[in-house]
Scaffold this active site. Structure first.
Site, PDB file in Angstrom:
ATOM      1  N   GLY A 564     -48.298  -6.734   4.020  1.00 58.16           N
ATOM      2  CA  GLY A 564     -48.489  -7.433   2.755  1.00 58.16           C
ATOM      3  C   GLY A 564     -47.194  -8.018   2.267  1.00 58.16           C
ATOM      4  O   GLY A 564     -46.156  -7.911   2.912  1.00 58.16           O
ATOM      5  N   GLY A 566     -45.086  -8.214  -1.392  1.00 63.97           N
ATOM      6  CA  GLY A 566     -44.952  -7.923  -2.818  1.00 63.97           C
ATOM      7  C   GLY A 566     -44.291  -9.089  -3.498  1.00 63.97           C
ATOM      8  O   GLY A 566     -44.092 -10.149  -2.895  1.00 63.97           O
ATOM      9  N   VAL A 571     -43.873  -6.455   3.010  1.00 64.62           N
ATOM     10  CA  VAL A 571     -43.973  -5.005   3.154  1.00 64.62           C
ATOM     11  C   VAL A 571     -44.454  -4.703   4.571  1.00 64.62           C
ATOM     12  O   VAL A 571     -45.380  -5.337   5.075  1.00 64.62           O
ATOM     13  CB  VAL A 571     -44.970  -4.427   2.125  1.00 64.62           C
ATOM     14  CG1 VAL A 571     -45.029  -2.906   2.245  1.00 64.62           C
ATOM     15  CG2 VAL A 571     -44.575  -4.828   0.722  1.00 64.62           C
ATOM     16  N   LYS A 585     -40.620  -1.806   2.042  1.00 68.13           N
ATOM     17  CA  LYS A 585     -40.579  -3.086   1.325  1.00 68.13           C
ATOM     18  C   LYS A 585     -39.214  -3.693   1.569  1.00 68.13           C
ATOM     19  O   LYS A 585     -38.193  -3.105   1.224  1.00 68.13           O
ATOM     20  CB  LYS A 585     -40.811  -2.839  -0.160  1.00 68.13           C
ATOM     21  CG  LYS A 585     -40.752  -4.078  -1.006  1.00 68.13           C
ATOM     22  CD  LYS A 585     -41.272  -3.759  -2.378  1.00 68.13           C
ATOM     23  CE  LYS A 585     -40.903  -4.839  -3.366  1.00 68.13           C
ATOM     24  NZ  LYS A 585     -41.412  -4.507  -4.694  1.00 68.13           N
ATOM     25  N   ASP A 682     -46.648  -5.459 -14.668  1.00 72.40           N
ATOM     26  CA  ASP A 682     -47.370  -6.227 -13.654  1.00 72.40           C
ATOM     27  C   ASP A 682     -48.503  -5.400 -13.068  1.00 72.40           C
ATOM     28  O   ASP A 682     -48.705  -5.369 -11.860  1.00 72.40           O
ATOM     29  CB  ASP A 682     -46.398  -6.700 -12.564  1.00 72.40           C
ATOM     30  CG  ASP A 682     -46.961  -7.895 -11.780  1.00 72.40           C
ATOM     31  OD1 ASP A 682     -47.950  -8.496 -12.258  1.00 72.40           O
ATOM     32  OD2 ASP A 682     -46.430  -8.205 -10.712  1.00 72.40           O
TER      33      ASP A 682
END
Ligand SMILES: *[C@@H]1O[C@H](CO)[C@@H](O)[C@H](O)[C@H]1NC(C)=O
Ligand SMILES: *[C@@H]1O[C@H](CO)[C@@H](O)[C@H](O)[C@H]1NC(C)=O
Ligand SMILES: *[C@@H]1O[C@H](CO)[C@@H](O)[C@H](O)[C@H]1NC(C)=O
Ligand SMILES: *[C@@H]1O[C@H](CO)[C@@H](O)[C@H](O)[C@H]1NC(C)=O
Ligand SMILES: *[C@@H]1O[C@H](CO)[C@@H](O)[C@H](O)[C@H]1NC(C)=O
Ligand SMILES: *[C@@H]1O[C@H](CO)[C@@H](O)[C@H](O)[C@H]1NC(C)=O
Ligand SMILES: *[C@@H]1O[C@H](CO)[C@@H](O)[C@H](O)[C@H]1NC(C)=O
Length: 881
Positions: A564, A566, A571, A585, A682
């Site tokens: 993914g 971020g 990540v 990350k 967030d």
């Protein structure tokens, strides 16, 4: 005795009868005034169907006795909703005011000493007869007809619809009438107690293709996008069951107008000066609600991405350069300042052969008020015309009304205010140097052969990593003193002693007694403060990973290990030597903001331990490389479940409820139970990770803020986060408090319950997003319809409805009305708690002046939570009065 004198006498008698019978409204049984009558004091005209009322009023809060002649809804009890004001700049200062029709056919307002304070424009037809009369129609239009007929358009000598104030009613026109020389725009009231023109205006700008602008002073805030014969390209969803919309674009006049199919529905379009928004209010069950407002999301803000940039809310970051363009200032661009826009990667050759076009789809057309339009051209001719003019940078069809694009609009100016939508809007042909087009074609072809490409990346990354390895391997900055051996041991220790994910609440920082390090009160916090303040602390026992350990774990950041991206970098999934799975990350290199976020995140997370927060295992800093090592979450993020039809079925109601409760607990810990007050800023579905047992864990603290003990609010100049989840006061004013997180939580709960995204679930037929839709169904007692089909049956609907109710409380407009997370947890987990009724969701970011004081009273306010809510319940629906 003439007929008119008789009528006059009759009127006088009626008025006298009304006065003596103490029913002053009875005197309002007429809908017109003529040359012989007048309207004084609190007498009113009421339209024939009883829809609108005209008379003198004193705005709420105006305690100096100013009165104005206005039109409002006759049928609505409670605070008056004024839709038109005659003398908005010329109040009557000495009461009572009087409205009369003068002999030359003007409406005049006299004050208590018979001085004229206002008069209407001279009548547009010269044949004013003795029968002239001004009649208030059921449309809300006050029409002065030269011969008293009122219906015949020929006889209209003046009408209030030609002079809108801040409200566009159905049937009114917003635009330019060239024949009559009238410009109709709507301008906000200066304040709720002062109807004189404020600084926010919504108006038509003609030239090129027509488009509408929302302005604050001279500053452009929002534009509807050019009219392309079919739609306003910035309002692609301008369709709704209850309304018909109309844009007329001809040589004589150009305007926007709307109509309501069901005449019993009341609706108005208003310029809200405090919020700097254009809002549509509709009356539902006796209260005004505004489901529809512009600007709605960050991409609606005018030219958000600068020249030659375009905005897409589905992307992060939202701004991109058009194909063939690069950021003008890469540094600024990386720091999320997109105002500088983009420039061509390669200059045009401009010899008529060396250039070509690259088409971008689903676009809001660039601002076209300065564009060049040729109505008769075909698209092919348009292309030739563009190639033939060295300054032409793009072209598009000018008229889509027949379903196919015809005509030609081309731009010799910067392309501004473009955005991409998920649905078809319009294609724009961007002129590029042929070499750039070849490169884009090659890249597109490359995309079909991904494996090859990722191999390349691996090699590049491996090479870079190899170079970095040679450099001294340093780790977390405040632990430089520690020896390598110590580091190694710690790293091993923690790697093997990670508590199982079911470990319950750990609150180590409550029992530790530490000197208070809270920020100096009164100091204006900014992005940097709250950061280095804790750097001196020695209690951070954070394992430090060597870069080679990370490289080994992630196959040197292999593409197939990427799970993914971020906010600030990709990540990767990794496996440590001992078999433990981790998520790494990797912060984008060279990003100044990334480094700051990194420090923030490390220090914050290292101090936080809770079952519902993702656990930081360690970190690594190596030259420009910065990495965070987290526990690996087997089920990835929540959004991959709830927004996916197939996977969504795996999450039945009970599981979803547990997830909601888990998130609530994690957030409560952040807000109220940890040693620091932490605002996540967030919170969203993609930042909630699910472990093996589907226990939710809040992640991504990259932009979190830490508050000291007593601090409850802060302002930031840089609003970052995710639209759709941002509270209005944060999005519009940068006001941060725990209540902004509560708002995001409310949105998230609605998404979990409905299986739909707030952003992107816009309902074209209803003109609402998810919040508005939920609110609408809730208020109509149809809340049950919100539940995701994927939930299946066999559960208590009352509990699901309780979740919806809590969510609606969380997304209330006023931060102070939103509950604290501790209340949320209580409300969710107790089936007997009596919940307050929610108010309309937050779409009204205008009222921030009081927020500071309100938020600092958050705790005491919540003790009286129910009372506060009830007191505020009635006021949120009304905007201007
Ligand atoms: C209208 O004015 C009269 C006298 O000025 C007053 O007695 C009456 O109460 C007023 N009516 C309303 C509805 O305000
Ligand atoms: C205003 O004019 C009316 C009629 O013209 C008159 O009756 C009234 O006395 C005048 N009032 C003042 C304050 O001059
Ligand atoms: C006004 O009067 C003139 C002459 O009396 C006539 O020709 C014209 O049609 C009238 N206009 C209207 C709008 O009635
Ligand atoms: C709005 O229109 C009026 C005339 O109808 C004009 O005087 C005013 O300047 C306009 N406002 C803006 C901001 O263009
Ligand atoms: C491109 O054009 C700009 C101005 O038109 C000029 O300043 C720049 O040097 C040109 N770049 C190249 C590579 O020719
Ligand atoms: C290019 O188009 C612009 C805008 O229509 C025009 O002003 C300009 O004269 C044109 N230039 C040439 C060389 O045709
Ligand atoms: C757009 O095209 C339609 C026919 O498809 C035509 O009737 C209309 O007048 C055109 N509009 C403009 C502004 O040229």
């Amino acid at each position: 005795m003439s007929a008119s004198t008789l009528v006059h006498l009759l009127l006088l008698l009626l008025a006298a009868a009304a006065a003596t019978s103490f029913t002053p409204t009875a005197s309002a049984s007429t809908d017109a005034i003529d040359r012989n009558s007048s309207l004084t004091g609190n007498q009113t005209l009421v339209s024939a169907g009883g829809v609108y009322e005209l008379g003198f009023f004193s705005p709420a809060g105006a305690d100096d006795g100013r009165t104005y002649l206005g039109i409002w809804y006759a049928s609505i009890p409670g605070p008056t909703t004024v839709v038109w004001v005659a003398n908005r700049q010329d109040p009557v200062l000495s009461s009572p005011g009087a409205l009369q029709l003068s002999a030359d056919g003007r409406l005049v307002i006299l004050d208590g000493s018979n001085a004229t304070v206002w008069s209407s424009a001279a009548p547009t037809t010269g044949n004013i007869t003795a029968r002239a009369a001004a009649r208030l129609q059921d449309s809300g239009n006050l029409v002065l007809s030269a011969d008293g007929s009122g219906s015949d358009e020929q006889s209209v000598a003046w009408q209030s619809f030609d002079y809108p104030t801040d409200t566009l009613l159905p049937g009114m026109k917003l635009g330019v009438d060239i024949r009559a020389g009238i410009t109709r725009n709507i301008t906000s009231w200066r304040s709720p107690s002062d109807p004189s023109p404020g600084d926010v205006t919504f108006k038509l700008v003609i030239g090129g293709l027509p488009q509408f602008f929302l302005l604050r002073g001279d500053e452009r805030i929002y534009t509807s996008g050019p009219w392309n014969g079919d739609i306003l390209t910035g309002v692609p969803y301008l369709r709704a069951q209850a309304f018909t919309f109309e844009v007329v674009y001809s040589a004589d006049e150009t305007y926007y107008s709307y109509f309501i199919r069901d005449p019993s529905l009341l609706s108005r379009l208003v310029v809200d000066g405090a919020a700097t928004q254009l809002k549509r209010f509709s009356l539902n069950n006796g209260a005004w609600s505004s489901f529809w407002y512009y600007p709605t999301d960050q991409c609606d803000f005018y030219a958000k991405c600068g020249p030659f940039g375009y905005c897409d809310t589905a992307r992060s970051p939202p701004c991109s350069c058009l194909p063939g363009f690069v950021p003008r200032s890469p540094d600024q661009w990386r720091q999320r300042d997109w105002s500088g826009g983009c420039v061509r990667a390669t200059n045009l050759s401009c010899d008529g052969t060396g250039d070509g076009f690259w088409v971008v789809n689903r676009m809001k057309l660039p601002q076209a008020t300065d564009a060049t339009v040729y109505a008769g051209m075909t698209l092919d001719q348009c292309r030739q015309a563009c190639l033939g003019n060295c300054s032409c940078g793009a072209y598009a069809a000018a008229n889509n009304s027949g379903g196919v694009g015809v005509g030609c609009v081309f731009w010799t100016v910067d392309l501004l205010d473009m955005r991409q939508y998920p649905i078809v809007v319009q294609d724009v042909y961007i002129r590029l140097a042929q070499s750039d087009i070849d490169a884009l074609n090659a890249a597109a072809a490359d995309n079909h052969q991904r494996p090859q490409k990722s191999k390349l990346i691996i090699i590049v990354v491996a090479t870079i990593s190899g170079v970095l390895l040679v450099a001294a391997v340093g780790c977390c900055f405040w632990m430089m003193k520690k020896t390598k051996a110590q580091r190694k041991r710690q790293s091993d220790d923690t790697a093997s002693s990670v508590p199982p994910s079911t470990a319950d609440f750990q609150l180590p920082y409550r029992v530790r007694s530490q000197p208070s390090l809270s920020p100096v009160r009164g100091q204006q916090p900014d992005e940097v403060s709250g950061e280095l303040r804790y750097a001196g602390e020695k209690d951070v026992d954070l394992p430090l990973f060597d870069l080679d350990v990370i490289l080994a774990a992630t196959d040197s950041f292999a593409e197939h290990k990427k799970i993914g991206a971020g906010g600030f970098g990709p990540v990767y999934m990794g496996v440590l030597e001992d078999g433990q799975q981790v998520a790494v990350k990797r912060l984008s290199q060279g990003s100044a903001q990334g480094a700051r976020e990194f420090m923030n995140e490390v220090k914050l997370i290292a101090k936080l331990q809770h079952r519902n927060l993702v656990r930081l295992l360690g970190c690594c800093i190596d030259n420009d490389e910065r990495m965070l090592v987290y526990e690996y979450m087997h089920n990835q993020s929540l959004d991959t479940f709830i927004f996916d039809e197939a996977k969504g079925r795996l999450l039945r109601w009970q599981k979803r409820f547990e997830i909601i409760l888990g998130i609530a607990r994690g957030l409560q810990y952040l807000h109220e139970d940890s040693r620091f007050r932490i605002i996540h800023r967030d919170l969203k579905a993609s930042n909630v990770l699910l472990d093996r047992n589907m226990v939710p864990k809040i992640s991504d603290f990259g932009i979190a803020r830490m508050f000291g003990g007593d601090q409850t609010t802060a302002y930031t100049r840089k609003v970052i986060g995710t639209y759709g989840y941002m509270s209005p006061e944060y999005a519009m004013d940068g006001l941060i408090s725990i209540k902004s997180d509560v708002f995001s939580f409310g949105v998230l709960v609605l998404e979990i319950v409905t299986g739909r995204r707030n952003r992107g679930s816009y309902q074209p037929e209803l003109d609402v997003n998810l919040l508005g839709y939920a609110w609408m169904l809730w208020r109509e007692g149809r809340g049950i319809e919100l539940l995701d089909d994927a939930l299946g049956g066999g559960f208590h609907h009352s509990r699901a409805l309780r979740c919806v109710q809590v969510a609606l409380l969380c997304v209330e407009a006023q931060p102070r009305n939103r509950p604290l997370m501790s209340s949320v947890v209580t409300m969710l987990s107790s089936d007997n708690a009596v919940l307050p009724e929610p108010n309309e969701p937050g779409v009204n970011p205008g009222m921030t002046t009081s927020s500071d004081t309100e938020s600092s009273r958050t705790r005491s306010a919540t003790a009286n939570y129910v009372t506060v809510t009830r007191l505020e319940a009635r006021s949120t629906g009304h905007s201007s009065l």
